[in-house]
Design a protein around this motif. Sequence first.
Motif, PDB file in Angstrom:
ATOM      1  N   TRP A 228      25.639  51.926  34.664  1.00  0.00           N
ATOM      2  CA  TRP A 228      24.721  50.830  34.964  1.00  0.00           C
ATOM      3  C   TRP A 228      25.481  49.795  35.773  1.00  0.00           C
ATOM      4  CZ3 TRP A 228      20.052  48.844  35.323  1.00  0.00           C
ATOM      5  CH2 TRP A 228      19.872  47.457  35.281  1.00  0.00           C
ATOM      6  N   THR A 229      24.858  49.299  36.833  1.00  0.00           N
ATOM      7  CA  THR A 229      25.486  48.292  37.685  1.00  0.00           C
ATOM      8  C   THR A 229      24.924  46.931  37.285  1.00  0.00           C
ATOM      9  OG1 THR A 229      25.638  49.934  39.458  1.00  0.00           O
ATOM     10  CG2 THR A 229      25.989  47.641  40.068  1.00  0.00           C
ATOM     11  N   GLN A 230      25.734  46.143  36.616  1.00  0.00           N
ATOM     12  CA  GLN A 230      25.308  44.856  36.059  1.00  0.00           C
ATOM     13  C   GLN A 230      25.673  43.713  36.991  1.00  0.00           C
ATOM     14  OE1 GLN A 230      23.719  43.718  32.883  1.00  0.00           O
ATOM     15  NE2 GLN A 230      23.612  42.121  34.449  1.00  0.00           N
ATOM     16  N   ALA A 231      24.659  42.975  37.456  1.00  0.00           N
ATOM     17  CA  ALA A 231      24.909  41.823  38.320  1.00  0.00           C
ATOM     18  C   ALA A 231      25.559  40.699  37.521  1.00  0.00           C
ATOM     19  CB  ALA A 231      23.614  41.348  38.950  1.00  0.00           C
ATOM     20  N   VAL A 232      26.613  40.115  38.096  1.00  0.00           N
ATOM     21  CA  VAL A 232      27.360  39.024  37.468  1.00  0.00           C
ATOM     22  C   VAL A 232      27.608  37.947  38.520  1.00  0.00           C
ATOM     23  CG1 VAL A 232      28.460  40.540  35.766  1.00  0.00           C
ATOM     24  CG2 VAL A 232      29.582  40.138  37.974  1.00  0.00           C
ATOM     25  N   PRO A 233      28.065  36.760  38.117  1.00  0.00           N
ATOM     26  CA  PRO A 233      28.337  35.719  39.114  1.00  0.00           C
ATOM     27  C   PRO A 233      29.379  36.156  40.138  1.00  0.00           C
ATOM     28  CG  PRO A 233      28.241  34.773  36.913  1.00  0.00           C
ATOM     29  CD  PRO A 233      28.211  36.265  36.738  1.00  0.00           C
ATOM     30  N   MET A 234      29.270  35.591  41.337  1.00  0.00           N
ATOM     31  CA  MET A 234      30.220  35.913  42.406  1.00  0.00           C
ATOM     32  C   MET A 234      31.652  35.652  41.945  1.00  0.00           C
ATOM     33  SD  MET A 234      29.091  37.226  45.246  1.00  0.00           S
ATOM     34  CE  MET A 234      30.364  36.815  46.429  1.00  0.00           C
ATOM     35  N   GLY A 235      32.510  36.636  42.236  1.00  0.00           N
ATOM     36  CA  GLY A 235      33.910  36.535  41.870  1.00  0.00           C
ATOM     37  C   GLY A 235      34.241  37.120  40.524  1.00  0.00           C
ATOM     38  N   GLN A 236      33.219  37.526  39.757  1.00  0.00           N
ATOM     39  CA  GLN A 236      33.464  38.091  38.434  1.00  0.00           C
ATOM     40  C   GLN A 236      33.245  39.601  38.400  1.00  0.00           C
ATOM     41  OE1 GLN A 236      31.550  35.953  35.216  1.00  0.00           O
ATOM     42  NE2 GLN A 236      31.858  33.970  36.212  1.00  0.00           N
ATOM     43  N   GLY A 237      32.952  40.201  39.549  1.00  0.00           N
ATOM     44  CA  GLY A 237      32.713  41.634  39.618  1.00  0.00           C
ATOM     45  C   GLY A 237      33.883  42.388  40.224  1.00  0.00           C
ATOM     46  N   PHE A 238      33.628  43.643  40.553  1.00  0.00           N
ATOM     47  CA  PHE A 238      34.701  44.512  41.023  1.00  0.00           C
ATOM     48  C   PHE A 238      34.806  44.586  42.551  1.00  0.00           C
ATOM     49  CE2 PHE A 238      31.036  47.271  41.200  1.00  0.00           C
ATOM     50  CZ  PHE A 238      31.291  48.135  42.251  1.00  0.00           C
ATOM     51  N   ILE A 239      33.919  43.920  43.266  1.00  0.00           N
ATOM     52  CA  ILE A 239      33.896  44.027  44.722  1.00  0.00           C
ATOM     53  C   ILE A 239      34.890  43.046  45.335  1.00  0.00           C
ATOM     54  CG2 ILE A 239      32.462  43.879  46.798  1.00  0.00           C
ATOM     55  CD1 ILE A 239      30.041  44.531  45.022  1.00  0.00           C
ATOM     56  N   ASN A 240      35.709  43.527  46.246  1.00  0.00           N
ATOM     57  CA  ASN A 240      36.749  42.718  46.881  1.00  0.00           C
ATOM     58  C   ASN A 240      36.142  41.891  48.014  1.00  0.00           C
ATOM     59  OD1 ASN A 240      39.048  41.610  48.014  1.00  0.00           O
ATOM     60  ND2 ASN A 240      39.842  43.555  48.802  1.00  0.00           N
ATOM     61  N   TYR A 241      35.460  40.804  47.647  1.00  0.00           N
ATOM     62  CA  TYR A 241      34.806  39.994  48.669  1.00  0.00           C
ATOM     63  C   TYR A 241      35.795  39.181  49.494  1.00  0.00           C
ATOM     64  CZ  TYR A 241      29.989  41.082  47.563  1.00  0.00           C
ATOM     65  OH  TYR A 241      28.784  41.728  47.413  1.00  0.00           O
ATOM     66  N   GLU A 280      27.113  28.922  41.671  1.00  0.00           N
ATOM     67  CA  GLU A 280      28.418  29.578  41.615  1.00  0.00           C
ATOM     68  C   GLU A 280      28.751  30.256  42.939  1.00  0.00           C
ATOM     69  OE1 GLU A 280      32.056  30.545  40.444  1.00  0.00           O
ATOM     70  OE2 GLU A 280      30.667  29.234  39.349  1.00  0.00           O
ATOM     71  N   PHE A 281      27.743  30.811  43.612  1.00  0.00           N
ATOM     72  CA  PHE A 281      27.992  31.411  44.922  1.00  0.00           C
ATOM     73  C   PHE A 281      28.496  30.366  45.913  1.00  0.00           C
ATOM     74  CE2 PHE A 281      26.229  32.166  49.215  1.00  0.00           C
ATOM     75  CZ  PHE A 281      27.052  33.223  49.578  1.00  0.00           C
ATOM     76  N   LEU A 282      27.889  29.185  45.931  1.00  0.00           N
ATOM     77  CA  LEU A 282      28.354  28.129  46.831  1.00  0.00           C
ATOM     78  C   LEU A 282      29.779  27.724  46.501  1.00  0.00           C
ATOM     79  CD1 LEU A 282      25.245  25.788  47.172  1.00  0.00           C
ATOM     80  CD2 LEU A 282      26.160  27.363  48.883  1.00  0.00           C
ATOM     81  N   ARG A 283      30.106  27.627  45.209  1.00  0.00           N
ATOM     82  CA  ARG A 283      31.486  27.301  44.823  1.00  0.00           C
ATOM     83  C   ARG A 283      32.444  28.393  45.271  1.00  0.00           C
ATOM     84  NH1 ARG A 283      28.965  25.002  40.143  1.00  0.00           N
ATOM     85  NH2 ARG A 283      29.067  26.998  39.028  1.00  0.00           N
ATOM     86  N   PHE A 284      32.027  29.638  45.109  1.00  0.00           N
ATOM     87  CA  PHE A 284      32.866  30.757  45.517  1.00  0.00           C
ATOM     88  C   PHE A 284      33.149  30.705  47.015  1.00  0.00           C
ATOM     89  CE2 PHE A 284      33.465  35.091  47.072  1.00  0.00           C
ATOM     90  CZ  PHE A 284      34.418  35.581  46.204  1.00  0.00           C
ATOM     91  N   MET A 285      32.125  30.459  47.794  1.00  0.00           N
ATOM     92  CA  MET A 285      32.304  30.400  49.239  1.00  0.00           C
ATOM     93  C   MET A 285      33.213  29.238  49.642  1.00  0.00           C
ATOM     94  SD  MET A 285      30.726  32.948  50.620  1.00  0.00           S
ATOM     95  CE  MET A 285      30.562  32.491  52.346  1.00  0.00           C
ATOM     96  N   THR A 286      33.063  28.099  48.985  1.00  0.00           N
ATOM     97  CA  THR A 286      33.862  26.927  49.326  1.00  0.00           C
ATOM     98  C   THR A 286      35.302  27.061  48.864  1.00  0.00           C
ATOM     99  OG1 THR A 286      31.936  25.479  49.219  1.00  0.00           O
ATOM    100  CG2 THR A 286      34.080  24.427  49.034  1.00  0.00           C
ATOM    101  N   ASP A 287      35.493  27.490  47.622  1.00  0.00           N
ATOM    102  CA  ASP A 287      36.828  27.498  47.010  1.00  0.00           C
ATOM    103  C   ASP A 287      37.660  28.711  47.400  1.00  0.00           C
ATOM    104  OD1 ASP A 287      35.970  25.233  45.759  1.00  0.00           O
ATOM    105  OD2 ASP A 287      35.576  26.183  43.830  1.00  0.00           O
ATOM    106  N   THR A 288      36.990  29.833  47.679  1.00  0.00           N
ATOM    107  CA  THR A 288      37.723  31.099  47.857  1.00  0.00           C
ATOM    108  C   THR A 288      37.720  31.613  49.277  1.00  0.00           C
ATOM    109  OG1 THR A 288      37.072  31.677  45.619  1.00  0.00           O
ATOM    110  CG2 THR A 288      37.977  33.436  46.959  1.00  0.00           C
ATOM    111  N   CYS A 289      36.625  31.401  49.985  1.00  0.00           N
ATOM    112  CA  CYS A 289      36.440  32.119  51.236  1.00  0.00           C
ATOM    113  C   CYS A 289      36.620  31.269  52.488  1.00  0.00           C
ATOM    114  CB  CYS A 289      35.060  32.772  51.268  1.00  0.00           C
ATOM    115  SG  CYS A 289      34.862  33.982  49.948  1.00  0.00           S
ATOM    116  N   GLU A 290      36.573  29.957  52.378  1.00  0.00           N
ATOM    117  CA  GLU A 290      36.748  29.149  53.589  1.00  0.00           C
ATOM    118  C   GLU A 290      38.226  29.064  53.928  1.00  0.00           C
ATOM    119  OE1 GLU A 290      34.911  25.358  53.315  1.00  0.00           O
ATOM    120  OE2 GLU A 290      32.875  26.163  53.403  1.00  0.00           O
TER     121      GLU A 290
END
Length: 291
Positions: A228-241, A280-290
């Motif tokens: 089962w693929t369970q959606a979780v907040p950005m940054g808490q999953g297995f995908i290397n964003y 949380e997605f906006l925080r992820f984009m600001t804190d991690t990806c910019e």
Amino acid sequence: MTPILHSVSYGGVWPGQAKLSLNHFVDKAAELHYPAVMLMAKRPHLSVLDYAHDACLHLRERIDGKGLKVGVIAGYNNFSADVEREIQIQHITELARMARDLGAGVVRIFTAFEVPSMSYTVLWQAVVEAIRECAKRAADFGVTIGVQNHHDLAAHHDSLFDLIHAINEPNCKAIFDAWAPALHGVDVVAAAKKMAPITCHTTVADYQLRPRFHYRPNVVNYEAQTPWTQAVPMGQGFINYLGFFSALRQGGYQGGVAYEMCSPLLGGGSLDNLDSYAREFLRFMTDTCEP
């Protein structure tokens, strides 16, 4: 990379998910401080049955008044569902018209699910021809057709790369998402490096895998099933964003990044939980990806 909120996130499309009208979704996106939105092109949101030219202009006034932009119109076609395909091509042409009216530059489309009645090569050619015609018609509205790696055909990035080049229209690009290659077991960084030059948009969500088993009493044991693929907040999953975004940028990508909540979330579908994930997605984009 402009963060975009996909309206499917508040569309009530999965059991327990809170549902907002399109106008209320626009208000919500502004409340959450998103700069842009991606609009689901079906009810209860932006259906071609409900939004003729004047209705689109009124909606655009509301969106502009909230300080938002429309990045992408999200279509929901399947080119293996109708042998003749004219109906779907006309539908996508209407989406391009709506995109022009709303100031959006991209219409997202799908390819096709495979069906037993069509061989792979026949389906491939039919999809190439259908999308090529869609792109030519969309060009009249100044709109790009973006093909997402979602349905069976061209879900793998190598095949999507081949498909875009086979269509060979300047306004037909890829909408390349990380979650599909991640589930395929592919190196998402290498895939993003290849796809970046032909990608116009990406849509994201993060997941954790939950193992599933079927009990076999005859052997007093369990048989492994597809997780089962369970959606979780950005940054808490297995995908290397982080690697995915970095590879896209290095490849010259300058499009938007839309966040979607289109499957059941850990924590449920209440409005409060949806809002928490969107923030949380906006925080992820600001804190991690910019940079």
